[in-house]
Design a protein around this motif. Structure first.
Motif, PDB file in Angstrom:
ATOM      1  N   GLY A  44       5.642   8.856  -6.358  1.00  0.00           N
ATOM      2  CA  GLY A  44       6.462   9.779  -7.195  1.00  0.00           C
ATOM      3  C   GLY A  44       6.411  11.224  -7.084  1.00  0.00           C
ATOM      4  N   GLU A  45       4.968  11.559  -7.011  1.00  0.00           N
ATOM      5  CA  GLU A  45       4.955  13.175  -7.161  1.00  0.00           C
ATOM      6  C   GLU A  45       5.193  13.745  -5.793  1.00  0.00           C
ATOM      7  OE1 GLU A  45       0.597  14.489  -7.484  1.00  0.00           O
ATOM      8  OE2 GLU A  45       1.300  15.588  -9.285  1.00  0.00           O
ATOM      9  N   GLU A  46       5.050  13.101  -4.747  1.00  0.00           N
ATOM     10  CA  GLU A  46       5.407  13.403  -3.392  1.00  0.00           C
ATOM     11  C   GLU A  46       6.799  13.496  -3.331  1.00  0.00           C
ATOM     12  OE1 GLU A  46       2.949  14.477  -1.651  1.00  0.00           O
ATOM     13  OE2 GLU A  46       1.320  13.544  -2.103  1.00  0.00           O
ATOM     14  N   VAL A  47       7.656  12.683  -4.018  1.00  0.00           N
ATOM     15  CA  VAL A  47       9.164  12.869  -3.928  1.00  0.00           C
ATOM     16  C   VAL A  47       9.413  13.956  -4.846  1.00  0.00           C
ATOM     17  CG1 VAL A  47      11.372  11.672  -4.618  1.00  0.00           C
ATOM     18  CG2 VAL A  47       9.350  10.428  -3.417  1.00  0.00           C
ATOM     19  N   GLU A  48       8.932  14.219  -5.870  1.00  0.00           N
ATOM     20  CA  GLU A  48       9.323  15.320  -6.859  1.00  0.00           C
ATOM     21  C   GLU A  48       9.078  16.774  -6.085  1.00  0.00           C
ATOM     22  OE1 GLU A  48       7.432  15.032 -10.723  1.00  0.00           O
ATOM     23  OE2 GLU A  48       8.354  13.086 -11.171  1.00  0.00           O
ATOM     24  N   ASP A  49       7.718  16.854  -5.555  1.00  0.00           N
ATOM     25  CA  ASP A  49       7.417  17.991  -5.013  1.00  0.00           C
ATOM     26  C   ASP A  49       7.967  18.360  -3.854  1.00  0.00           C
ATOM     27  OD1 ASP A  49       6.025  18.389  -7.242  1.00  0.00           O
ATOM     28  OD2 ASP A  49       3.990  17.951  -6.382  1.00  0.00           O
ATOM     29  N   GLN A  50       8.721  17.130  -3.214  1.00  0.00           N
ATOM     30  CA  GLN A  50       9.487  17.246  -1.867  1.00  0.00           C
ATOM     31  C   GLN A  50       8.486  17.696  -0.571  1.00  0.00           C
ATOM     32  OE1 GLN A  50      13.087  19.462  -2.046  1.00  0.00           O
ATOM     33  NE2 GLN A  50      13.575  18.502  -3.647  1.00  0.00           N
ATOM     34  N   THR A  51       7.373  16.739  -0.785  1.00  0.00           N
ATOM     35  CA  THR A  51       6.292  16.779   0.148  1.00  0.00           C
ATOM     36  C   THR A  51       6.117  15.534   0.926  1.00  0.00           C
ATOM     37  OG1 THR A  51       4.636  16.529  -1.471  1.00  0.00           O
ATOM     38  CG2 THR A  51       4.788  18.777  -0.990  1.00  0.00           C
ATOM     39  N   LEU A  52       7.015  14.661   0.601  1.00  0.00           N
ATOM     40  CA  LEU A  52       6.846  13.434   1.072  1.00  0.00           C
ATOM     41  C   LEU A  52       7.235  13.250   2.715  1.00  0.00           C
ATOM     42  CD1 LEU A  52       6.143  10.388   0.528  1.00  0.00           C
ATOM     43  CD2 LEU A  52       8.606   9.716   0.394  1.00  0.00           C
ATOM     44  N   PRO A  53       8.172  14.058   3.100  1.00  0.00           N
ATOM     45  CA  PRO A  53       8.736  14.186   4.450  1.00  0.00           C
ATOM     46  C   PRO A  53       7.404  14.711   5.411  1.00  0.00           C
ATOM     47  CG  PRO A  53      10.415  15.075   3.301  1.00  0.00           C
ATOM     48  CD  PRO A  53       9.177  14.780   2.442  1.00  0.00           C
ATOM     49  N   TYR A  54       6.859  15.614   4.929  1.00  0.00           N
ATOM     50  CA  TYR A  54       5.575  16.151   5.606  1.00  0.00           C
ATOM     51  C   TYR A  54       4.398  15.263   5.789  1.00  0.00           C
ATOM     52  CZ  TYR A  54       8.071  20.347   4.149  1.00  0.00           C
ATOM     53  OH  TYR A  54       9.176  21.066   4.074  1.00  0.00           O
ATOM     54  N   LEU A  55       4.183  14.272   4.981  1.00  0.00           N
ATOM     55  CA  LEU A  55       3.176  13.163   4.923  1.00  0.00           C
ATOM     56  C   LEU A  55       3.808  12.288   6.029  1.00  0.00           C
ATOM     57  CD1 LEU A  55       2.129  13.048   1.208  1.00  0.00           C
ATOM     58  CD2 LEU A  55       0.616  13.622   3.158  1.00  0.00           C
ATOM     59  N   LEU A  56       5.005  12.042   5.872  1.00  0.00           N
ATOM     60  CA  LEU A  56       5.524  10.882   6.809  1.00  0.00           C
ATOM     61  C   LEU A  56       5.739  11.250   8.207  1.00  0.00           C
ATOM     62  CD1 LEU A  56       8.038   9.208   4.206  1.00  0.00           C
ATOM     63  CD2 LEU A  56       5.558   8.494   4.712  1.00  0.00           C
ATOM     64  N   ILE A  57       5.822  12.311   8.571  1.00  0.00           N
ATOM     65  CA  ILE A  57       5.881  12.625   9.907  1.00  0.00           C
ATOM     66  C   ILE A  57       4.675  12.703  10.636  1.00  0.00           C
ATOM     67  CG2 ILE A  57       8.177  13.990   9.917  1.00  0.00           C
ATOM     68  CD1 ILE A  57       6.617  16.377   9.782  1.00  0.00           C
ATOM     69  N   ARG A  58       3.421  12.462   9.986  1.00  0.00           N
ATOM     70  CA  ARG A  58       2.284  12.560  10.624  1.00  0.00           C
ATOM     71  C   ARG A  58       2.043  11.096  11.234  1.00  0.00           C
ATOM     72  NH1 ARG A  58      -1.471  16.752   9.591  1.00  0.00           N
ATOM     73  NH2 ARG A  58      -0.110  18.219   8.353  1.00  0.00           N
ATOM     74  N   PRO A  59       1.335  11.218  12.325  1.00  0.00           N
ATOM     75  CA  PRO A  59       1.261   9.941  13.214  1.00  0.00           C
ATOM     76  C   PRO A  59       0.321   9.022  12.631  1.00  0.00           C
ATOM     77  CG  PRO A  59      -0.084  11.724  14.109  1.00  0.00           C
ATOM     78  CD  PRO A  59       0.694  12.404  13.038  1.00  0.00           C
ATOM     79  N   ILE A  60       0.571   8.516  11.316  1.00  0.00           N
ATOM     80  CA  ILE A  60       0.118   7.316  10.836  1.00  0.00           C
ATOM     81  C   ILE A  60       0.878   6.669  10.226  1.00  0.00           C
ATOM     82  CG2 ILE A  60      -2.258   8.248  10.178  1.00  0.00           C
ATOM     83  CD1 ILE A  60      -1.132   8.713   7.382  1.00  0.00           C
ATOM     84  N   PRO A  61       0.801   5.215  10.257  1.00  0.00           N
ATOM     85  CA  PRO A  61       1.776   4.239   9.894  1.00  0.00           C
ATOM     86  C   PRO A  61       2.065   4.435   8.085  1.00  0.00           C
ATOM     87  CG  PRO A  61       0.180   2.953  10.881  1.00  0.00           C
ATOM     88  CD  PRO A  61      -0.414   4.501  10.808  1.00  0.00           C
ATOM     89  N   LYS A  62       3.160   4.285   7.777  1.00  0.00           N
ATOM     90  CA  LYS A  62       3.341   4.444   6.356  1.00  0.00           C
ATOM     91  C   LYS A  62       2.493   3.658   5.378  1.00  0.00           C
ATOM     92  CE  LYS A  62       8.033   5.988   7.426  1.00  0.00           C
ATOM     93  NZ  LYS A  62       9.317   5.732   7.175  1.00  0.00           N
ATOM     94  N   TRP A  63       2.469   2.370   5.805  1.00  0.00           N
ATOM     95  CA  TRP A  63       1.342   1.457   4.994  1.00  0.00           C
ATOM     96  C   TRP A  63       0.189   1.889   4.922  1.00  0.00           C
ATOM     97  CZ3 TRP A  63      -3.206  -0.499   6.666  1.00  0.00           C
ATOM     98  CH2 TRP A  63      -3.165  -0.560   8.027  1.00  0.00           C
ATOM     99  N   ARG A  64      -0.520   2.485   5.880  1.00  0.00           N
ATOM    100  CA  ARG A  64      -1.904   2.933   5.765  1.00  0.00           C
ATOM    101  C   ARG A  64      -1.746   4.365   4.917  1.00  0.00           C
ATOM    102  NH1 ARG A  64      -4.908   3.853  11.340  1.00  0.00           N
ATOM    103  NH2 ARG A  64      -5.198   5.903  10.883  1.00  0.00           N
TER     104      ARG A  64
END
Lengths: 262, 281
Positions: free
Chosen positions: A79-99
């Motif tokens: 939730g915090e990543e969504v609120e701070d709009q930082t989720l895309p930056y984390l998800l474009i990293r070369p690691i699986p989303k589940w990890r």
């Protein structure tokens, strides 16, 4: 995965959320210190300080700190990543989303677990200070069991609220409704509805105070409430934890988050 | 009209010396919060009201001999009935306050909106009053409005003036108690919203309320410790408003003093936190 967990732990340590969590964790310790200072006053009213440990650990930790910190941090995992709009930056990293989901939940589990355990340990120690090492050792089994149950509870609640946080914007509200509304209402009712709460399994495992053979809460209730066997309770809690991890990872993988523009 | 004919037209409105900006803040806040979550919470909050209405109806309209009449049997509609109703609404009220209030000041601070507010003719009392009215509106929808409706329903269904003559003071008690509860809990919510993020404020709000109550339960043999619990103090003061038996052994006067001091403390702390400019160190 170790690297990711370490990264999130470092991140968490620097966050303001940790400050509040530590503050919440320190509350019971301060209260026990005040109780210790007021010992003569309490003894005048036939209250022995160390005898308060079961009540304190049951009410303050199992029914207050554990759900409170779990809602607070669990709902913020995604939730915090969504609120701070930082989720895309984390998800474009070369690691699986589940990890990413798993390591963030685990990092929170480690940090919060340490805060809870340390707080409970300090609380127990402060309450047993006047009775020396032998007094401390006498009930240390109870302390160890309480710690274990708290950790299991955290392992169940945290992924559950992370899942809520990944689904809803108002996950905190949902979490508070679940822990302080649904669980408080259902856990003490006869019948099988209580099996739909996490706290019932924690009650089943919790030492002394809740058990009927020690004059605990169960004895005070006008109805007979049956507890779940220890092994079943542990199994169910682990299953809830696994389901929480899986669902959070699933939502993160499947869902496309549309970030709001400010 | 051709473009070249348009010229500057001075503003012809009247400048108000004291514009009611608190009302603008309240109205906008209320409108913005009228969303899915809030509607769902208010829907849940109406269940006890519906149950009580059905009970009142059966007690007044269906004879005792009827099986349906049992639904309303043993139901004394007196001050305790209304006090009990308000007490049962406590949890849903907390949730409504959290939903409505957690982000009220926190989001203004987060998006640096305080500077914009205070660059207009908005003073600190306007701002706080406007924000509190938002909480009071939604809180009132779950507490005093249904309680007053229950009173009116009972009066209409009873078919005699005896009820009104005996309990004419209850609407004032309902209003007084609801305002007290909303002042205390609303003040706390606003304070926490000003010192933390929306999520933190929501959790801390429950923490503050539950913590005192848990402490009271742990040291139940020391009744004076009930003064540390906001909920216990509110119930004690509530019993004064409704003229019912005191639920706790500590003094109701002290409970009122604690609550008044608490509200004053909240306002003082808000005064320090809500500032038009923030010094960044």
């Amino acid at each position: 995965m170790n690297q990711e967990i370490r990264f999130f732990i470092r991140n968490l340590i620097k966050s303001r959320r940790l400050f509040w969590a530590v503050l919440l964790g320190l509350f019971p310790v301060v209260i026990t210190l005040v109780l210790l200072a007021a010992r003569p006053l309490l003894e005048d009213r036939d209250i022995e300080v160390f005898r308060l440990y079961p009540q304190i650990s049951f009410f303050l930790y199992l029914h207050f700190l554990l759900p409170m910190t779990a809602v607070f941090t669990g709902s913020a995992v995604i939730g915090e990543e969504v609120e701070d709009q930082t989720l895309p930056y984390l998800l474009i990293r070369p690691i699986p989303k589940w990890r990413f989901a798993a390591s963030k939940i685990l990092a929170n589990l480690v940090v919060l677990g340490c805060i809870l355990i340390l707080s409970l340990f300090l609380c127990y120690t402060v309450l047993h200070l006047p009775y020396g090492l032998s007094g401390w050792l006498d009930e240390s089994g109870q302390l160890a069991r309480s710690m274990g149950v708290l950790l299991l509870g955290l392992a169940a609640y945290l992924p559950l609220f992370s899942f809520l946080g990944s689904l809803f914007k108002k996950a905190v509200l949902g979490g508070l409704l679940f822990t302080f509304g649904w669980e408080n209402l259902i856990a003490y009712l006869p019948g099988n509805a209580k099996l739909l709460t996490v706290v019932h399994y924690l009650h089943s495992l919790y030492p002394t105070f809740f058990r009927s053979n020690s004059g605990g809460i169960l004895d005070m209730l006008p109805i007979k409430i049956t507890m779940t066997k220890d092994i079943v309770a542990i199994f169910v809690l682990l299953m809830i934890s696994a389901a929480g991890f899986f669902l959070t990872a699933l939502v993160l993988t499947v869902r496309e988050y549309r970030l709001e523009r400010e | 009209m051709p473009v070249y004919d348009q010229n500057y037209r001075p503003w012809e409105g009247r400048l108000l010396e004291k514009p009611r900006t608190w009302w603008v803040i309240a109205r906008t806040g209320i409108r913005l919060l009228w969303q899915r979550w809030m509607i769902a919470l208010l829907f849940f909050a109406s269940f006890p009201f519906i149950v009580r209405t059905v009970q009142i109806y059966f007690m007044n309209r269906v004879g005792d001999a009827s099986k349906l009449g049992d639904l309303g049997k043993n139901l004394d509609i007196d001050a305790g009935f209304f006090q009990g109703f308000l007490k049962n609404q406590e949890f849903i009220l907390l949730l409504i306050l959290v939903t409505a209030g957690a982000g009220l000041i926190a989001n203004d601070r987060r998006f640096k909106a305080l500077q914009i507010y205070f660059s207009r003719p908005v003073s600190f009392p306007d701002y706080i009053c406007g924000k509190w009215l938002i909480l009071a509106f939604y809180g009132g929808l779950a507490t005093c409005i249904p309680a007053l409706l229950l009173f009116i329903i009972q009066w209409l269904l009873s078919g005699s003036e005896a009820f009104l003559r005996q309990f004419f003071w209850i609407p004032f008690s309902v209003l007084g108690f609801s305002v007290t509860v909303l002042l205390v809990l609303g003040g706390l919510m606003l304070l926490l919203s000003s010192i933390s993020s929306a999520r933190g404020a929501a959790v801390l709000f429950f923490a503050v309320i539950w913590f005192g109550e848990i402490l009271r339960k742990i040291l139940i043999r020391i009744p004076e410790l009930g003064l540390l619990s906001l909920q216990a103090n509110l119930r004690q003061v509530g019993s004064v408003f409704f003229g019912t038996e005191r639920p706790f052994e500590f003094s109701a006067v002290w409970a009122a003093v604690v609550l008044a001091a608490f509200v004053a403390g909240c306002i003082l702390a808000l005064r320090m936190r809500v500032r038009p400019t923030e010094v960044v160190k």
